[in-house]
Structures are given as C-alpha cells and as structure tokens.
Write a protein that holds these residues in place. Sequence first.
Motif, mmCIF file in Angstrom:
data_model
loop_
_atom_site.group_PDB
_atom_site.id
_atom_site.type_symbol
_atom_site.label_atom_id
_atom_site.label_comp_id
_atom_site.label_asym_id
_atom_site.label_seq_id
_atom_site.Cartn_x
_atom_site.Cartn_y
_atom_site.Cartn_z
ATOM 1 N N GLN A 287 -34.160 39.758 6.369
ATOM 2 C CA GLN A 287 -34.982 38.821 5.606
ATOM 3 C C GLN A 287 -34.294 37.478 5.369
ATOM 4 O O GLN A 287 -34.869 36.598 4.730
ATOM 5 N N LEU A 288 -33.051 37.318 5.836
ATOM 6 C CA LEU A 288 -32.264 36.112 5.610
ATOM 7 C C LEU A 288 -32.174 35.856 4.101
ATOM 8 O O LEU A 288 -31.804 36.737 3.362
ATOM 9 N N THR B 197 -38.019 36.436 1.759
ATOM 10 C CA THR B 197 -39.302 36.038 2.347
ATOM 11 C C THR B 197 -39.804 34.766 1.693
ATOM 12 O O THR B 197 -39.828 34.649 0.468
ATOM 13 N N HIS C 212 -43.968 40.759 3.620
ATOM 14 C CA HIS C 212 -44.914 39.646 3.510
ATOM 15 C C HIS C 212 -46.164 40.012 2.706
ATOM 16 O O HIS C 212 -46.934 39.127 2.333
ATOM 17 N N HIS D 237 -44.942 39.337 17.564
ATOM 18 C CA HIS D 237 -44.025 39.869 16.549
ATOM 19 C C HIS D 237 -44.641 41.121 15.937
ATOM 20 O O HIS D 237 -43.966 42.120 15.715
ATOM 21 N N ASP E 273 -43.333 34.997 11.014
ATOM 22 C CA ASP E 273 -42.124 35.514 11.653
ATOM 23 C C ASP E 273 -42.092 35.233 13.151
ATOM 24 O O ASP E 273 -41.222 35.749 13.861
ATOM 25 N N LEU F 263 -38.334 31.570 13.176
ATOM 26 C CA LEU F 263 -37.595 31.620 11.920
ATOM 27 C C LEU F 263 -36.809 30.334 11.685
ATOM 28 O O LEU F 263 -36.591 29.538 12.603
ATOM 29 N N SER G 229 -36.315 35.446 16.295
ATOM 30 C CA SER G 229 -37.130 36.540 15.782
ATOM 31 C C SER G 229 -37.124 37.700 16.780
ATOM 32 O O SER G 229 -36.520 37.628 17.855
ATOM 33 N N PRO H 35 -41.214 28.511 8.029
ATOM 34 C CA PRO H 35 -41.090 29.884 8.532
ATOM 35 C C PRO H 35 -41.225 30.929 7.425
ATOM 36 O O PRO H 35 -41.080 30.637 6.234
ATOM 37 N N HIS I 94 -39.067 33.223 7.024
ATOM 38 C CA HIS I 94 -37.700 33.442 6.540
ATOM 39 C C HIS I 94 -36.852 32.258 6.959
ATOM 40 O O HIS I 94 -36.966 31.768 8.082
ATOM 41 N N GLY I 95 -35.979 31.802 6.058
ATOM 42 C CA GLY I 95 -35.068 30.723 6.390
ATOM 43 C C GLY I 95 -35.566 29.370 5.927
ATOM 44 O O GLY I 95 -36.670 29.223 5.394
#
Length: 319
Positions: free
Chosen positions: A61-62, A65, A115, A164, A183, A186, A191, A217, A219-220
């Motif tokens: 998930q870095l 979310t 998500h 994805h 996703d 990212l 991804s 994105p 994530h990130g």
Amino acid sequence: MPSSSPSMTKPKPQGFYSSTFWADYLSTQHSRLPKLGDVTENCGSSRRVVRFLGGNPGPMQLQGTNTYLVGTGRSRILIDTGEGHPSWIMNLTGYLDDHDISISHVLLTHWHNDHTGGLDDLLLHDPDIPVHKHMPDLGQHPLRDGQIFTTEGATLRVVLTPGHSADHACFVLEEESVMFTGDAVLGHGYSVADDLGAYTESLRLMRRLGCSGAGYPGHGDVIQNLPRVLDMYIAQRAARERQVCSVLAQAPPSLTVEDVGERLYGELASSSDSFDTAVRPLLDQVLFMLADHGKVGSRLVGIGPGQRRHWFVVQSQTV
C-alpha cells in the motif's frame, strides 16, 4: 443485474509477489518514500482535489491508500474509500463537517479491500450516497465507459481500464486534463496485474487519452508527469516481451519456461524455490499473453507427470 465482485477481503500476494525477492524490493522502496499528510488540500496544486490518506501504510500500500474528494462546492465526489481504518473516516467526516460539504457520489476504482473497506463506515455517516463501480456489488450502480459525473468545479469522465483487476476504472478530470489512476499506475515503482494482456492494453488506452497533466494514483505521491510515467510503464512491458521473443528466436526449436528463465535471469532461475516464486509466474504471464497475440506458440512434449510445455516464436513474427 449487478454482478458480484470477488470476496471483499484483501487479496493475498501469490507467486512472485509472495517471494522474498519481492518483499525485499518492497522494503527497500518503502524506506525511500516521501511522507504524505493525512489530509492534503490543493493536492497536486489543484484547488479541486483534497487527498485523504487511508491510514494503512504497508509493503503493497506504500504510504497508504489515497482517496480523493473532488470539486469546489458544497457537494463533491469521493474517489475510493480506503481500507476501513478509523483515522480515515474521522479525517474525512471531520473535514466534511468543518467545511459544510456533502458527498454526491462515491466512485470506486476497483473492488480490492484497501480501496473499498471504508465504504460501510461512510454509509453509516450518510446512507443515501450512491456508490458506483464497474461490475458493481449488490446495491451499487454500474460504471460505463465514457460516463460523466459532474459537481461544482469538476467534471469526471469514466475510463474502464481492466488488467490490475477485472473491474478497474480510472477517472479523467476534464477541467485539468489529469487522471485518477487507481492502481493502474502508482506514484512510486510499478503496479501488478491479474491479466497482463488486458493491463497492457489499458495502459496504452490511458496514454492515447492525451491527459497532459498530473496523475492521482491509488497509492503514492502525485504523479507530476503522467504521460512520461505511462511511457515508462509501457516501455518496461514491451522490453520484457522483446526479451522473451528474442530468447525463443535464438534457441530453436523450442524452450520450456525454465529454459527461458535460465537464459534471461541466470542464477536467479537456477534455484527451484527462486524460480517457482520469483520467475515462473512472471514469465508464464508474458508467454501466455504473447500466445494470445499470436506471437508465440507452444506444444506439450512427453506424457504423464513428465509432460512439459515447450514454447517457440511463430515464424511470421519478427523480433
């Protein structure tokens, strides 16, 4: 009739994505990530976007979310709902109350729990918010490719982008020529895909749309130059395809997936554990996608437990 999504639990990494190689890579990447605020107004320098972090940082998930409140008026659109951590719903509802804002629609990029997990908490806050998702669950509304959602200061256009996950969708903010990428792309790194062929086509579609600005994105951090990053994603996948085709073309008459792995990755493929968790799943995805596109073929050799699939380049293809 709405169709059912897979079980609403966080998908467990499999194959390469459960390997120690992937875990080590993610750990290294995570240590280099920039810190993101729990609530970021004017996200990406846009007065139309407020980002709420899901409170669920982790290897996949870095920083957590990303969920986005879009618009400029008292009624706005929410993209994704996080994983269900209390900090997310407290930050979101506190912001809504403090600014006298309501949510007109929830748009979900895809079914994965990180998500959609906060959706129940949001609907406890306001049970009348309509929820939209491609391949919707019971009680949700479907998303159509090209569908438009409007609110004060923002027009969002739906772009269906499977790969994805089967139900993945992105959203273009027309006023700024930017895209909420879920996703599919990212903010850091690359991804993963359930269906590599569909995912690659979705990346090319996203590039053809010509969004000239940023990417937001799932994530990130904000992607400052989305066209450049899309080009990188597409080039990375095309390079892997060329590598596989080149190996097959140079080693007639055919190769097993183990043979391909040894020629591409050397020592990494020499260990059966490393190969089965870190190499085979990726190569299988590429080989079967190339077969679907008519670029490579395969045949089964042997009988019984010793039967193996051998791969070869289709002669009409050029490498």
